[in-house]
Design a protein around this motif. Structure first.
Motif, short mmCIF file in Angstrom:
data_model
loop_
_atom_site.label_atom_id
_atom_site.label_comp_id
_atom_site.label_asym_id
_atom_site.label_seq_id
_atom_site.Cartn_x
_atom_site.Cartn_y
_atom_site.Cartn_z
N VAL A 33 1.16 -0.96 -0.14
CA VAL A 33 -0.26 -0.01 -0.08
C VAL A 33 0.68 1.40 0.30
O VAL A 33 1.67 1.44 0.76
N LEU A 34 0.53 1.72 -0.55
CA LEU A 34 1.37 3.85 -0.23
C LEU A 34 -0.04 4.55 0.14
O LEU A 34 -0.16 4.85 -0.54
N LEU A 35 0.65 4.66 1.14
CA LEU A 35 -0.06 6.00 1.87
C LEU A 35 0.11 7.44 1.87
O LEU A 35 1.11 7.38 2.60
N GLY A 36 -0.47 8.26 2.02
CA GLY A 36 -0.40 9.87 2.36
C GLY A 36 -0.98 10.47 2.25
O GLY A 36 -2.51 10.16 1.82
N PRO A 37 -0.77 11.81 1.75
CA PRO A 37 -2.26 12.53 1.91
C PRO A 37 -1.72 12.87 0.33
O PRO A 37 -1.29 12.61 -0.14
N SER A 38 -3.03 13.57 0.13
CA SER A 38 -3.22 13.86 -1.62
C SER A 38 -1.88 15.45 -1.87
O SER A 38 -1.60 15.87 -0.96
N GLY A 39 -1.33 14.77 -2.56
CA GLY A 39 -0.74 15.67 -3.19
C GLY A 39 1.01 15.11 -3.13
O GLY A 39 2.08 15.49 -3.48
N THR A 187 0.11 -7.19 -6.48
CA THR A 187 -0.51 -5.96 -5.63
C THR A 187 -0.62 -4.46 -5.47
O THR A 187 0.54 -4.70 -4.51
N ILE A 188 -0.51 -3.30 -5.78
CA ILE A 188 -0.20 -2.32 -5.58
C ILE A 188 -1.52 -0.90 -4.87
O ILE A 188 -1.99 -0.69 -6.21
N TYR A 189 -2.07 -0.72 -3.93
CA TYR A 189 -2.80 -0.27 -3.85
C TYR A 189 -2.36 1.62 -2.89
O TYR A 189 -2.12 1.80 -2.12
N VAL A 190 -3.29 1.97 -3.63
CA VAL A 190 -3.15 3.90 -3.71
C VAL A 190 -4.32 4.17 -2.57
O VAL A 190 -5.57 3.91 -2.65
N THR A 191 -4.02 4.41 -1.27
CA THR A 191 -5.09 5.15 -0.79
C THR A 191 -4.77 6.45 0.50
O THR A 191 -2.70 6.35 0.96
N HIS A 192 -5.96 7.91 0.86
CA HIS A 192 -4.94 7.94 2.05
C HIS A 192 -5.53 7.37 3.38
O HIS A 192 -5.34 8.30 3.99
N THR A 199 -5.06 -2.49 7.16
CA THR A 199 -5.93 -3.67 7.32
C THR A 199 -5.37 -4.23 6.02
O THR A 199 -5.33 -6.06 5.97
N LEU A 200 -4.74 -3.69 5.09
CA LEU A 200 -4.88 -4.69 3.94
C LEU A 200 -3.01 -5.04 3.72
O LEU A 200 -3.09 -6.29 2.59
N ALA A 201 -2.61 -4.31 4.26
CA ALA A 201 -1.10 -3.84 3.34
C ALA A 201 -0.39 -5.68 3.97
O ALA A 201 -0.89 -6.17 5.33
N ASP A 202 0.49 -5.97 3.33
CA ASP A 202 1.59 -7.03 3.71
C ASP A 202 2.57 -5.68 4.33
O ASP A 202 3.04 -6.10 5.31
N ARG A 203 3.13 -4.57 3.30
CA ARG A 203 3.71 -3.83 3.85
C ARG A 203 3.05 -2.41 3.44
O ARG A 203 2.60 -2.86 2.36
N VAL A 204 3.30 -1.43 4.61
CA VAL A 204 2.97 -0.47 3.81
C VAL A 204 4.31 0.64 3.30
O VAL A 204 5.55 1.28 4.28
N VAL A 205 3.83 1.98 2.11
CA VAL A 205 5.01 3.13 1.78
C VAL A 205 4.65 3.86 2.55
O VAL A 205 3.06 4.22 1.89
N VAL A 206 4.30 4.74 3.40
CA VAL A 206 4.58 6.15 3.77
C VAL A 206 4.81 7.01 3.20
O VAL A 206 5.74 7.13 2.82
N MET A 207 3.77 7.98 1.97
CA MET A 207 5.34 8.97 1.65
C MET A 207 4.00 10.85 1.87
O MET A 207 3.45 10.59 2.75
N ASN A 208 5.76 11.69 1.43
CA ASN A 208 4.81 12.60 1.92
C ASN A 208 6.11 13.77 1.04
O ASN A 208 7.45 13.67 0.97
N LYS A 209 5.27 14.80 0.28
CA LYS A 209 6.35 15.26 -0.98
C LYS A 209 7.03 14.55 -1.34
O LYS A 209 8.35 15.48 -2.07
#
Length: 365
Positions: A33-39, A187-192, A199-209
């Motif tokens: 999962v790629l996780l982070g705020p808009s932008g 599976t690569i899943y994008v969400t904010h 709940t879904l991820a095996d691993r999470v990438v937290v992104m910002n800017k």
């Protein structure tokens, strides 16, 4: 199935940097999962993997091939979009079947594959309907089935649940989790939405800017956030973060005093989660007045102010108090997280464990 690798990948539009020197290895059949705020660059990263955005710098590998110059149709991936993207003039059956037709799959295989995909997302009774006669959740399931029917090496999902109401999100999330277990596709899943990520991820990438802030399992990211951004983004409520100073091994802020046996001194940011501390009749390491009280059913969420920070405490479900009443909170050493005040990076915590490695501008993961 496929391993996906991003090597020093950047995306720029003129002077604007959308993704900055991103490195990532995604294992075969992993749910990432790629996780982070808009932008933050998460959707841009997915679009580069899909071939919908050109890469400014770096390489994208799918399996043993660099795919930078391959058209999206040649990458053997399937996307599920937030907007569903269904054809309104076609039935559910024909919407699901459409990828098989355009890719030249032999017609003899179509019916079996459509029915199998439809059964996986429980669409059997709706195959003759058109999208206008479906609910939002049913339309999203058609989009999932249309993606499944292709039997690609990898699925890319861009905020597929964001248009659904809360109840449908829960049921569709469970369906996606079960589908991944059944299909065993990368599976690569994008969400904010951090609940979807946890709940879904095996691993999470937290992104910002455009930068990777932390990469890890949901448990690692929740229990040991790499910096104050991750700490404030993950959790409901988010981790409490309080600025104060450490002198002679004691952290002090308005209404707070507790030992910090880390050998640090000077200004820091101290963090703790609402569920890791306890309301006590008197004493404790935090004393304040009640700012608000919310009944959640399984717990009572009590808030107080420590300087400019609004601090949340999860109390027992039968706990009752009044706004303005005194509040005393015990903070065990194991609950404490310590961050550098200026950089926001994790220093350590009262367990004595070293700080988890955090990302630099390279975005190395």
């Amino acid at each position: 199935m496929a391993q996906i690798r991003l090597v020093n990948v950047s995306k720029r539009w003129g002077s604007y940097v959308g993704v900055d020197n991103f490195n990532l290895d995604i294992a075969d059949a992993e749910f990432l999962v790629l996780l982070g705020p808009s932008g933050c660059g998460k959707t841009t990263t997915m679009r580069m993997i899909a071939g919908l955005e050109d890469v400014t710098e770096g390489e994208i590998w799918i399996g043993d091939k660099i795919v930078n110059n391959l058209e999206p149709k040649d990458r053997d991936i399937s996307m599920v979009f937030q907007s569903y993207g269904l054809y309104p003039n076609l039935s559910v059956y024909e919407n699901i079947r459409f990828p098989l037709r355009v890719r030249g799959i032999p017609k003899a295989e179509h019916h079996e594959r459509v029915m199998r995909a439809a059964a996986m997302v429980e669409l059997g009774p709706f195959l003759e309907r058109r999208p206008a006669a479906l609910s939002g959740g049913q339309r999203q399931r058609v989009a999932l089935a249309r993606s499944i029917v292709r039997e690609p090496n990898a699925f890319l999902m861009d905020e597929p649940l964001s248009n659904l109401d809360a109840k449908l999100r829960v049921s569709t999330r469970a369906q996606i989790k079960n589908l991944h277990h059944t299909l065993k596709r990368t599976t690569i899943y994008v969400t904010h939405d951090q609940i979807e990520a946890m709940t879904l991820a095996d691993r999470v990438v937290v992104m910002n800017k455009g930068l990777v802030q932390q990469l890890g399992t949901p448990t690692e990211i929740y229990d040991r956030p790499a910096n104050t951004f991750v700490a404030s983004f993950i959790g409901s409520p988010a981790m409490n973060l309080i600025d104060g100073d450490v002198t002679d091994g004691i952290f002090r802020a308005e209404g707070m005093a507790l030992p910090i046996p880390l050998g640090v001194s000077g200004p820091i940011t101290l963090g703790f989660r609402a569920e890791d501390v306890q309301v006590v009749p008197q004493g404790g390491q935090l004393s304040a007045t009640v700012y608000s009280m919310e009944l959640l059913g399984d717990a009572t969420l009590v808030s107080c102010r420590i300087g400019p920070a609004l601090v949340s405490i999860r109390a027992a479900k039968d706990f009752r108090t009044q706004i303005g009443a005194p509040l005393h909170v015990a903070i065990p050493p194991s609950a404490v997280h310590v961050f550098d005040r200026s950089s926001g990076q994790r220093l350590s915590d009262n367990t004595g464990l070293p700080a988890q490695a955090t990302s630099s501008k390279t975005g190395a993961a």
